[in-house]
Write an enzyme that holds these catalytic residues in place. Sequence first.
Site, PDB file in Angstrom:
ATOM      1  N   ARG A   1      -2.408  -2.871  11.244  1.00 58.36           N
ATOM      2  CA  ARG A   1      -1.151  -2.244  11.671  1.00 58.36           C
ATOM      3  C   ARG A   1      -0.428  -1.608  10.485  1.00 58.36           C
ATOM      4  O   ARG A   1      -0.425  -2.151   9.396  1.00 58.36           O
ATOM      5  CB  ARG A   1      -0.238  -3.310  12.309  1.00 58.36           C
TER       6      ARG A   1
ATOM      7  N   LYS B   1       2.967 -15.686  17.489  1.00 54.30           N
ATOM      8  CA  LYS B   1       3.533 -15.521  18.841  1.00 54.30           C
ATOM      9  C   LYS B   1       2.549 -14.785  19.761  1.00 54.30           C
ATOM     10  O   LYS B   1       2.340 -15.186  20.894  1.00 54.30           O
ATOM     11  CB  LYS B   1       4.850 -14.722  18.791  1.00 54.30           C
TER      12      LYS B   1
ATOM     13  N   ARG C   1      15.484 -10.701  19.952  1.00 53.42           N
ATOM     14  CA  ARG C   1      15.275 -10.745  18.515  1.00 53.42           C
ATOM     15  C   ARG C   1      16.594 -10.770  17.754  1.00 53.42           C
ATOM     16  O   ARG C   1      16.602 -10.721  16.537  1.00 53.42           O
ATOM     17  CB  ARG C   1      14.519  -9.485  18.112  1.00 53.42           C
TER      18      ARG C   1
ATOM     19  N   ARG D   1      10.337  -6.756   7.000  1.00 54.36           N
ATOM     20  CA  ARG D   1      10.385  -7.438   8.303  1.00 54.36           C
ATOM     21  C   ARG D   1      10.862  -8.878   8.158  1.00 54.36           C
ATOM     22  O   ARG D   1      11.599  -9.383   8.998  1.00 54.36           O
ATOM     23  CB  ARG D   1       9.002  -7.397   8.964  1.00 54.36           C
TER      24      ARG D   1
ATOM     25  N   ARG E   1      -4.385  -9.661   9.079  1.00 49.79           N
ATOM     26  CA  ARG E   1      -4.531  -9.413  10.519  1.00 49.79           C
ATOM     27  C   ARG E   1      -5.284  -8.113  10.811  1.00 49.79           C
ATOM     28  O   ARG E   1      -5.092  -7.086  10.161  1.00 49.79           O
ATOM     29  CB  ARG E   1      -3.150  -9.342  11.164  1.00 49.79           C
TER      30      ARG E   1
HETATM   31  P1  AP5 Z   1       0.087 -12.976  15.488  1.00 50.58           P
HETATM   32  O1  AP5 Z   1      -0.152 -13.844  16.670  1.00 50.58           O
HETATM   33  O2  AP5 Z   1      -0.325 -11.548  15.563  1.00 50.58           O
HETATM   34  O3  AP5 Z   1       1.606 -13.133  15.000  1.00 50.58           O
HETATM   35  P2  AP5 Z   1       2.956 -12.641  15.663  1.00 50.58           P
HETATM   36  O4  AP5 Z   1       3.941 -13.739  15.525  1.00 50.58           O
HETATM   37  O5  AP5 Z   1       2.699 -12.101  17.032  1.00 50.58           O
HETATM   38  O6  AP5 Z   1       3.313 -11.502  14.627  1.00 50.58           O
HETATM   39  P3  AP5 Z   1       3.864 -10.035  14.807  1.00 50.58           P
HETATM   40  O7  AP5 Z   1       3.727  -9.363  13.493  1.00 50.58           O
HETATM   41  O8  AP5 Z   1       3.216  -9.332  15.971  1.00 50.58           O
HETATM   42  O9  AP5 Z   1       5.315 -10.317  15.105  1.00 50.58           O
HETATM   43  P4  AP5 Z   1       6.464  -9.377  14.879  1.00 50.58           P
HETATM   44  O10 AP5 Z   1       7.481 -10.119  15.647  1.00 50.58           O
HETATM   45  O11 AP5 Z   1       6.799  -9.001  13.523  1.00 50.58           O
HETATM   46  O12 AP5 Z   1       5.917  -7.987  15.457  1.00 50.58           O
HETATM   47  P5  AP5 Z   1       6.058  -7.287  16.875  1.00 50.58           P
HETATM   48  O13 AP5 Z   1       4.773  -6.667  17.195  1.00 50.58           O
HETATM   49  O14 AP5 Z   1       6.701  -8.182  17.866  1.00 50.58           O
HETATM   50  O15 AP5 Z   1      -0.654 -13.669  14.241  1.00 50.58           O
HETATM   51  C1  AP5 Z   1      -0.659 -13.032  12.968  1.00 50.58           C
HETATM   52  C2  AP5 Z   1      -2.034 -13.238  12.315  1.00 50.58           C
HETATM   53  O16 AP5 Z   1      -2.220 -14.627  12.046  1.00 50.58           O
HETATM   54  C3  AP5 Z   1      -3.222 -12.818  13.194  1.00 50.58           C
HETATM   55  O17 AP5 Z   1      -4.192 -12.238  12.382  1.00 50.58           O
HETATM   56  C4  AP5 Z   1      -3.740 -14.141  13.774  1.00 50.58           C
HETATM   57  O18 AP5 Z   1      -5.139 -14.094  14.012  1.00 50.58           O
HETATM   58  C5  AP5 Z   1      -3.393 -15.125  12.676  1.00 50.58           C
HETATM   59  N1  AP5 Z   1      -3.024 -16.455  13.189  1.00 50.58           N
HETATM   60  C6  AP5 Z   1      -2.209 -16.722  14.245  1.00 50.58           C
HETATM   61  N2  AP5 Z   1      -2.099 -18.065  14.408  1.00 50.58           N
HETATM   62  C7  AP5 Z   1      -2.833 -18.635  13.409  1.00 50.58           C
HETATM   63  C8  AP5 Z   1      -3.103 -19.996  13.046  1.00 50.58           C
HETATM   64  N3  AP5 Z   1      -2.585 -21.027  13.724  1.00 50.58           N
HETATM   65  N4  AP5 Z   1      -3.892 -20.209  11.963  1.00 50.58           N
HETATM   66  C9  AP5 Z   1      -4.407 -19.164  11.255  1.00 50.58           C
HETATM   67  N5  AP5 Z   1      -4.205 -17.867  11.556  1.00 50.58           N
HETATM   68  C10 AP5 Z   1      -3.414 -17.607  12.629  1.00 50.58           C
HETATM   69  O19 AP5 Z   1       7.157  -6.153  16.515  1.00 50.58           O
HETATM   70  C11 AP5 Z   1       6.826  -5.053  15.693  1.00 50.58           C
HETATM   71  C12 AP5 Z   1       8.048  -4.166  15.499  1.00 50.58           C
HETATM   72  O20 AP5 Z   1       8.505  -3.687  16.778  1.00 50.58           O
HETATM   73  C13 AP5 Z   1       9.269  -4.838  14.883  1.00 50.58           C
HETATM   74  O21 AP5 Z   1       9.198  -4.878  13.473  1.00 50.58           O
HETATM   75  C14 AP5 Z   1      10.399  -3.935  15.390  1.00 50.58           C
HETATM   76  O22 AP5 Z   1      10.447  -2.728  14.684  1.00 50.58           O
HETATM   77  C15 AP5 Z   1       9.936  -3.616  16.801  1.00 50.58           C
HETATM   78  N6  AP5 Z   1      10.452  -4.601  17.768  1.00 50.58           N
HETATM   79  C16 AP5 Z   1       9.718  -5.529  18.451  1.00 50.58           C
HETATM   80  N7  AP5 Z   1      10.513  -6.262  19.245  1.00 50.58           N
HETATM   81  C17 AP5 Z   1      11.774  -5.788  19.073  1.00 50.58           C
HETATM   82  C18 AP5 Z   1      13.046  -6.158  19.606  1.00 50.58           C
HETATM   83  N8  AP5 Z   1      13.180  -7.162  20.493  1.00 50.58           N
HETATM   84  N9  AP5 Z   1      14.127  -5.472  19.174  1.00 50.58           N
HETATM   85  C19 AP5 Z   1      14.032  -4.449  18.317  1.00 50.58           C
HETATM   86  N10 AP5 Z   1      12.852  -4.060  17.754  1.00 50.58           N
HETATM   87  C20 AP5 Z   1      11.735  -4.722  18.139  1.00 50.58           C
END
Ligand code: AP5
Length: 214
Positions: free
Chosen positions: A160, A13, A88, A171, A127
Amino acid sequence: MNIVLFGPPGVGKGTQGVRLAERFSIVHLAMGDLLRKAVKDKSELGVQARSYMDAGKLVPDDVVIGMIEERIISKDVSNGFLLDGFPRNVAQATALNAMLLKHELNIDHVIFMEAEETCLIERLSGRLICKGCGFGFHRQYSPPEKDGCCDRCGSELYQRDDDRKDVIEKRLKVYLKETQPLLDFYSDLDVFSKVDATKSMGEVFHTLEKSVQG
Ligand code: AP5
């Protein structure tokens, strides 16, 4: 144009959200990035959020809903936004609908990015994130040119805290219970589409771009 991008942790994402927002000249609003900034700044909200994030749990709805509402009505977002990581769960999606109505805004695209668990674990465990600009890399799939150093701003790369194996497992469980039900919430809408995110970054971008262009 306003877009909601959702899917499991590690599906890409953030990677695609940055590129799509640039492509369509809209603002990338990543909930995780907003929360990590609050943690880094040691704001009251950041202190509250940290324990949830480190444990792989969702931060309470009232906290994240307030943060998003403040951002989507900001001046710099007037050309549109891409929401990454919000909503979410169904309560957040319902709150989003209410705030859109209140501010006379619409969602033009809701896109679900899909990949199987083995792919997600591989992506999350490899990552690397830039300490300076937050740009994401992957040890295998998109390594930096110079080891440990960001190609964009030269700052140090780090893993991270929530990309440790035990937190990744938590997660993914939280995703299945809380976020996957959003498929039922959104899938009947005309603006909904689903994208296979297991392909290369370039291919996934191309598919997303096409689904936004219609
Ligand atoms: P990446 O693009 O970083 O993936 P992502 O989907 O953004 O993953 P996240 O871990 O950031 O999502 P998340 O939803 O768990 O975490 P968030 O930060 O939102 O890609 C991942 C890796 O793969 C990278 O290394 C990339 O290079 C590689 N990659 C990507 N595409 C690829 C491809 N096509 N081929 C090969 N490699 C590829 O949230 C973190 C925390 O914040 C949550 O756990 C929660 O505690 C809190 N939080 C966030 N939002 C909320 C909410 N709405 N409500 C409550 N708590 C929340």
